[in-house]
Write an enzyme that holds these catalytic residues in place. Structure first.
Site, PDB file in Angstrom:
ATOM      1  N   GLU A  38       6.068 -12.963  16.928  1.00 43.69           N
ATOM      2  CA  GLU A  38       6.417 -11.559  16.650  1.00 43.69           C
ATOM      3  C   GLU A  38       7.515 -11.018  17.560  1.00 43.69           C
ATOM      4  O   GLU A  38       7.948  -9.880  17.412  1.00 43.69           O
ATOM      5  CB  GLU A  38       5.161 -10.692  16.739  1.00 43.69           C
ATOM      6  CG  GLU A  38       4.143 -11.084  15.681  1.00 43.69           C
ATOM      7  CD  GLU A  38       2.938 -10.160  15.625  1.00 43.69           C
ATOM      8  OE1 GLU A  38       2.699  -9.451  16.615  1.00 43.69           O
ATOM      9  OE2 GLU A  38       2.252 -10.153  14.595  1.00 43.69           O
ATOM     10  N   TRP A  51      -4.154 -11.283   9.851  1.00 44.15           N
ATOM     11  CA  TRP A  51      -4.308 -12.677   9.404  1.00 44.15           C
ATOM     12  C   TRP A  51      -5.295 -13.444  10.266  1.00 44.15           C
ATOM     13  O   TRP A  51      -5.748 -14.517   9.902  1.00 44.15           O
ATOM     14  CB  TRP A  51      -2.954 -13.387   9.364  1.00 44.15           C
ATOM     15  CG  TRP A  51      -2.356 -13.718  10.727  1.00 44.15           C
ATOM     16  CD1 TRP A  51      -2.425 -12.980  11.860  1.00 44.15           C
ATOM     17  CD2 TRP A  51      -1.612 -14.893  11.070  1.00 44.15           C
ATOM     18  NE1 TRP A  51      -1.757 -13.594  12.891  1.00 44.15           N
ATOM     19  CE2 TRP A  51      -1.242 -14.777  12.435  1.00 44.15           C
ATOM     20  CE3 TRP A  51      -1.211 -16.018  10.367  1.00 44.15           C
ATOM     21  CZ2 TRP A  51      -0.485 -15.749  13.101  1.00 44.15           C
ATOM     22  CZ3 TRP A  51      -0.456 -16.984  11.035  1.00 44.15           C
ATOM     23  CH2 TRP A  51      -0.111 -16.841  12.393  1.00 44.15           C
ATOM     24  N   ASP A  52      -5.661 -12.850  11.413  1.00 46.34           N
ATOM     25  CA  ASP A  52      -6.631 -13.474  12.300  1.00 46.34           C
ATOM     26  C   ASP A  52      -7.906 -13.865  11.550  1.00 46.34           C
ATOM     27  O   ASP A  52      -8.521 -14.888  11.860  1.00 46.34           O
ATOM     28  CB  ASP A  52      -6.990 -12.511  13.444  1.00 46.34           C
ATOM     29  CG  ASP A  52      -5.762 -11.952  14.146  1.00 46.34           C
ATOM     30  OD1 ASP A  52      -4.882 -11.418  13.441  1.00 46.34           O
ATOM     31  OD2 ASP A  52      -5.697 -12.043  15.379  1.00 46.34           O
TER      32      ASP A  52
END
Lengths: 564, 564
Positions: free
Chosen positions: B514, B350-351
């Site tokens: 995370e 998603w970076d």
């Protein structure tokens, strides 16, 4: 290059100075092994240009479809990186006050003794011991003694199992299961990619100070293909820190693991680790040395009249003859570089019959029989090669690996400087005298040992089957092959001319002189082919007359009557 | 660790002392690249602990069935071993009189300047230059200048193409064809083992003395996965020996090699080498620097009010934003470690949307569009992941590689110190906010650039298809997941309890934090899911009302009416 034979009388091969340009030399000549596995004697600490190898005989794998089968480099357990007050221990830096690396061939123990001052000025004495046990075929062990000489130091050791090793870039294993048991026993279970052999590789570490066990906490890491621990200990000046590392290797191809499940193998490996831990390094080394005495030095006490070096040289040969030979399993043979490195990929050549077999026949006939059983068991590969080339009978591979692999000689090696292309390796195609060499080995073994049982079960059949190959191999035309360079394409082209003279010929071969390719009627090849056929005829007649039951069995299998 | 920002005003990042414990730092931050390939800035001479990487974007391969796809480490051409009067040049030995390693981010040129005295006492000055061309995406070049300062020396250089490199032990290539053309041009053609991508890797060397070309005979070797030459030259004191090495890399996955045969690629690669040779290192460096000026520095002249370091920092970011981005090809994206190393395997996360896309949207919208096209083109992978998990629509992979690979997150990483087992990586299973992050990227790109063409062709469809996933993902039960350790088996066990409250829930996810796994109704995940569905509804209504043709096409493809 620093080799020192002054201790030859004490059975000791010694290197007395470190030379980073020639690491391979003592790695190979001081290699350890027990016929099941071979462990190259690379240092514990890493060096550029080192070759770190652990090879288990018979565990062949093909890295990919374009490669030939080779012995895979087993995950490494010998690398132990040491830091003294944070500074990496390496002989490439700091000051070496003294250095020796010794192989005692009587005890089969490797020892390095070093006094070293780090770039930070910390002086330490380091002694490394290592054995591959002849008593316990799956086991090897390392002992490190570290004594600070110039003040207290903090020591960091990084050690475990490293499956990132390759065979010169070829990776033969999946990234297998990794586990840490009881916080200390490390286990890695990779599988070879093509032959599907499961390896169970395990290790643990034990620390002592002045021979009293101490508890060193482990900081554990699991990376890709790697499990290792980092250990930190403070050591006072003149105090000796000892680290013993116990390692074992099992595979589901091992003859003693036959029928065992993976879980059983894993459990056996752990139990064995714990046994080694209980026994300790020195006692393990002693029982292994005792095994060397009983198996090799007492039964085969060869004395050379000459100087210490000559006597040492014959023992050195005996040492390696034991290290390399799979006395435990007739499904494998002796690689051309034995188990001391990746060269020749662990493949066996005619060297077995011509150069090695005589020693075993005369000193250890049971071992010799295993080597000859291997040739019998690999008849399927020889049949496959004959069939693939349009011949009958058994055409032995020039390079031989697992029983049914057939020919495993690489097709190309190094460069032809004229064409800029890789050189074609012709030996696998046309160095055909290997087939009669194998038959000769059988005959020679029989002559020396009188092993009638082997002949009845294997030997006659092998000699008949190889003779059948030669009969199909003979040509009625005399072909002469010439290599020329096509200047248009810059490729080497073979052209042939032939004549007929009413005689049989064996054309387009490589004889024992491998620098001459595409020869016709090579003396050695032809003579041995004739010998092979004649010997078969003689046995045909003998068996038919004297051993009708054996004869009938083989006649049915090989249609011998057709040939007579 | 020796980083020196005193030349930040001159766009120069500098390391002013050599530290063998931290090689990775400047290898990575000074890495070179052009979006097609990334070249880690390991030194020419080898060091223990170095990581030598050449990665070509989009060329993913699976090392074996148990591995996930990753960017393979391309055969290395940067390693050039140098010997001075037979002594290996290494900063680990001898005396370092001066040392700098610099990356000029304006010109994207790497430079090392060293004055070194060998253990034999020979003092030399060595300067190494290196570029990856932004003008010629397939090319990179190295220049070495060597000047003896304390007397005449004989110099040996060993250089070529080394395919023995691996990805941390994983070998991604067959041992491909090797050739030497015209006695000087080396070419290696390995193929990835699973994805079957053919690489053509070529190099040649040019020697000069005081900038006049000289003829240095080459001693050529072809080994397993390796072709290299050894060059010997005598150099007088104060004379400067120059060696320039030109390298290029092509693959049959390259967009500009589409439809080309292997022979054509090989010939293109050789022609390009000869072009580089004609142009010479400095002119190649200049044209590449000019390209940086035209593509990056002139169009995007970001000025930071602050000190030199701050200004440097933003340019450093711009430098890497260009090095990492595949501006030439929308079938690939940006790896989480860009192209500077093996970490994250070249996978995009998603970076891209959350951290990187804004820069490109505002400064280089065409590049941003390619990144967004990648997401559209990888819908097949997202469909596959949704279907495999029992959902509808497009469920984007947490880690994404080639277009149809789908999920490529590794399943295990490092160790759970409690159980002794590898840690399960949950992100690929349950870090599901990536799907709305991708949709958000599309929306954001549209808002900033107003690129209606992209929306019509790709954007609406992607937003609808991701919303379809979320609709299927909603749960009517509120499940709470708990991790416990089973003391019997020493395994981690998940237990769940559930309640019904008449509301929709998204259970068992990892949010952006995370370190928290198996969470229910994570705020970010839920908010973004709602946003995704609401945005889809809005576009549904807009299109139906204002763009019936587009609406009908998408309605037919995705059965939108079913959802409304």
């Amino acid at each position: 290059m620093g080799m020192d034979y002054s201790k030859a009388k004490d059975w000791i091969l010694r290197e007395d100075s470190y030379d980073h340009n020639h690491l391979g030399k003592t790695e190979a000549i001081m290699a350890l092994g027990n016929g099941y596995m071979g462990l190259r004697s690379a240092a514990e600490e890493q060096y550029l240009g080192e070759t770190r190898n652990l090879l288990v005989n018979g565990t062949f794998n093909k890295a990919d479809d374009t490669a030939v089968t080779e012995l895979p480099n087993v995950p490494d357990m010998t690398n132990i990186d040491i830091r003294i007050n944070g500074e990496r221990f390496t002989l490439d830096q700091g000051e070496i006050e003294s250095y020796t690396k010794e192989l005692n061939i009587r005890t089969a123990e490797l020892k390095r003794e070093i006094v070293w001052t780090s770039p930070l000025g910390d002086k330490v004495k380091l002694t490394f011991y290592r054995i591959v046990s002849l008593k316990r075929l799956h086991d090897f062990a390392i002992r490190i003694e570290l004594t600070p000489l110039s003040g207290d130091v903090s020591v960091e050791m990084s050690s475990g199992i490293n499956g990132q090793v390759t065979n010169t870039g070829a990776q033969h294993f999946t990234d297998g299961d990794k586990r840490l048991y009881d916080g200390v026993y490390m286990q890695f279970v990779p599988v070879t990619t093509q032959s599907g052999i499961t390896f169970v590789v395990s290790t643990c570490h034990q620390f002592m100070k002045d021979d009293k066990e101490i508890d060193v906490p482990i900081e554990i890491y699991m990376k890709l293909r790697k499990i290792y621990g980092i250990f930190n200990v403070d050591v006072k000046q003149d105090e000796t820190l000892v680290m013993e590392k116990y390692c074992d290797v099992y595979t589901d191809r091992d003859i003693d693991m036959n029928g065992k499940s993976q879980e059983e193998m894993q459990s056996i490996a752990l139990t064995e680790l714990k046994d080694m831990e209980t026994i300790g390094y020195h006692a393990l080394a002693e029982e292994s040395a005792e095994e060397w005495k009983e198996e090799v030095w007492d039964p085969v006490p060869i004395t050379i009249e000459g100087n210490d070096y000559d006597q040492f040289a014959i023992r050195f040969a005996q040492y390696h003859m034991r290290v390399m030979v799979p006395a435990h399993d007739s499904r494998m043979n002796i690689g051309a570089k034995s188990l001391t490195g990746e060269g020749y990929k662990g493949h066996c050549f005619w060297d077995t019959e011509i150069f090695l077999l005589p020693y075993y026949m005369f000193t250890q006939p049971k071992v010799a029989r295993r080597l000859e059983e291997y040739r019998y068991l690999s008849l399927p590969g020889a049949h496959a090669k004959a069939a693939a080339n349009g011949y009958s009978g058994a055409m032995y591979p020039w390079e031989s690996a697992w029983l049914d692999d057939g020919e495993v000689t690489p097709e190309f090696l190094d460069v032809d400087v004229v064409t800029g292309r890789p050189n074609k390796v012709w030996t696998g195609f046309i160095e055909q005298h290997i087939t009669s060499d194998v038959a000769f080995g059988v005959w020679q073994y029989y002559m020396i040992t009188g092993d009638q049982d082997y002949m009845d079960k294997c030997g006659y059949e092998l000699i008949f089957d190889t003779a059948r190959f030669w009969v199909s191999r003979l040509e009625t035309k005399c072909r002469q092959i010439k290599e020329t360079l096509d200047p248009e394409t810059n490729e080497i082209v073979l052209t042939e001319t032939d004549t007929e003279d009413g005689l049989y010929h064996i054309c387009d071969v490589v004889g024992p002189d491998e620098y001459k390719e595409h020869k016709t009627d090579n003396a050695f090849t032809n003579y041995m082919a004739v010998w092979n056929i004649k010997t078969a005829i003689q046995y045909y007649e003998d068996l038919k007359a004297g051993h009708p039951k054996i004869f009938e069995r083989l006649n049915e299998r090989l249609q011998l009557d057709q040939y007579y």
